[in-house]
Design an enzyme around this catalytic site. Structure first.
Site: not given
Length: 365
Positions: A41, A259
């Protein structure tokens, strides 16, 4: 980095299919079950269903588990003859899609069982499915009481149930009493379905005798994750993530980086920037916690992990190793999946399944 710095993207993700196959063999040996499946998966835990499934098939794996119908269709193309079970329930009205691709739903409610049985009757062909009984996770599946009550119902045969399964809660936690409780509850249900194969063991459960049944279904450990936290990892690493240095600069004490100026240089420092970020699946939560290896030296992240770029403090790296394009290692060697996960305040599973599609991918076998 033995190959030139990638030019299509700043990062290269190398996936070792030989290691994947070796891990499956190792888990099959440990589990001592009649059959060992593979959970593929989340795009084979980020490694690519289209490449991982055929490699495992060549090694002898014949049964696969995915989460969604969309993944199952990809798996069916990759391994046309395999048994493919779809874990995440059985959406109403989806029987024709499952049957068209010869897929096996994992049924976890009376409504799901009844709908699949009706589809079998309508077609006149009994196609197989799995029965999921919940033994403690409280997410999907029949309760133990419901599972026991259903055992003598003709609908079980009508639904083509060929596998009884449950899902372990904390098999990776050594001596967790909940695991023993789940194994005991599953044994009770299993006794009520004497003709069915049973599956309980996940990656960590493969190492627990009480959880071994007819079909082992490892996932994370196949891809190099440690199924036994706190002990030496018995699995081979499968993924390796490298990036070339874009630029190196020196900053003075008091200078900030990234940032919102969340990092301030405590002294004169040398910084290097890599071309990957959270858009590539490297979590923003690694800000101030992550690290990379440059010339074997651990270099901490500074500033905020941004969408496409990460800044490293490379002050301790010999200057000769800091040429433009020099490699930085983000997963591999001493930075295994579980270490990277801890450094980012998460788990190796999330790191692995988040690996982005922008990387230059290299498959080795």
């Amino acid at each position: 980095m033995t190959e030139p710095t990638p030019i299509g993207h700043g990062g290269r993700l190398t996936i070792d299919l030989a290691a994947l196959r070796a891990n499956w063999r190792r888990l099959a040996e440990v589990a001592e079950c009649p059959e060992t499946a593979a959970v593929i998966k989340a795009d084979a835990y980020g490694c690519g269903i289209d490449r991982a499934a055929p490699a495992l098939w060549r090694e002898g794996c014949r049964t696969f588990f995915v989460a969604h119908l969309s993944e199952a269709r990809i798996a069916r193309e990759a391994v046309p003859e395999a048994a493919i079970y779809v874990l995440n329930g059985f959406p109403p009205g989806s029987a024709p899609a499952y049957r068209a691709a010869n897929l096996r739903p994992v049924l976890g409610s009376r409504d799901e069982i009844a709908e699949w049985a009706a589809a079998n009757r309508a077609e006149g062909v009994t196609r197989p499915a799995a029965l999921h009984v919940d033994t403690g996770m409280n997410r999907l599946g029949l309760s133990v009481a419901e599972g026991l009550a259903l055992a003598d119902d003709p609908v079980v045969a009508e639904a083509g149930i060929d596998l009884l399964m449950s899902h372990l809660v904390s098999a990776e936690v050594e001596h967790d009493p909940l695991t023993d409780h789940q194994a005991a509850e599953f044994a009770r249900v299993r006794a009520a379905y004497p003709g069915l194969r049973a599956s309980l063991a996940n990656s960590s459960g493969d190492f627990l005798p009480a959880c071994r049944t007819d079909l082992a279904r490892p996932g994370y450990a196949l891809y190099g994750g440690n199924p036994r936290p706190g002990r030496e990892n018995p699995m081979r690493p499968v993924v390796r993530l490298e990036a070339g240095i874009l630029q190196v600069r020196e900053v003075e004490a008091g200078a900030t980086a990234g940032y919102n100026a969340r990092w301030t240089a405590p002294g004169r420092r040398r910084l290097a920037t890599l071309s990957l970020g959270y858009a590539d699946g490297y979590p923003r939560s690694a800000t101030g916690r992550g690290e990379a290896l440059v010339d074997g030296v651990r270099c901490p992240f500074v500033g905020t992990v941004s969408m496409d770029l990460i800044i490293l403090d490379v002050t301790e790296v010999p200057e000769a190793a800091l040429r433009r394009g020099a490699p930085a290692l983000l997963i591999g060697d001493g930075l295994d999946l579980d270490t990277v996960g801890r450094n980012a305040g998460t788990i190796g599973y999330e790191i692995l399944t988040s690996l982005g599609r922008r990387y230059e991918r290299v498959y080795r076998d």
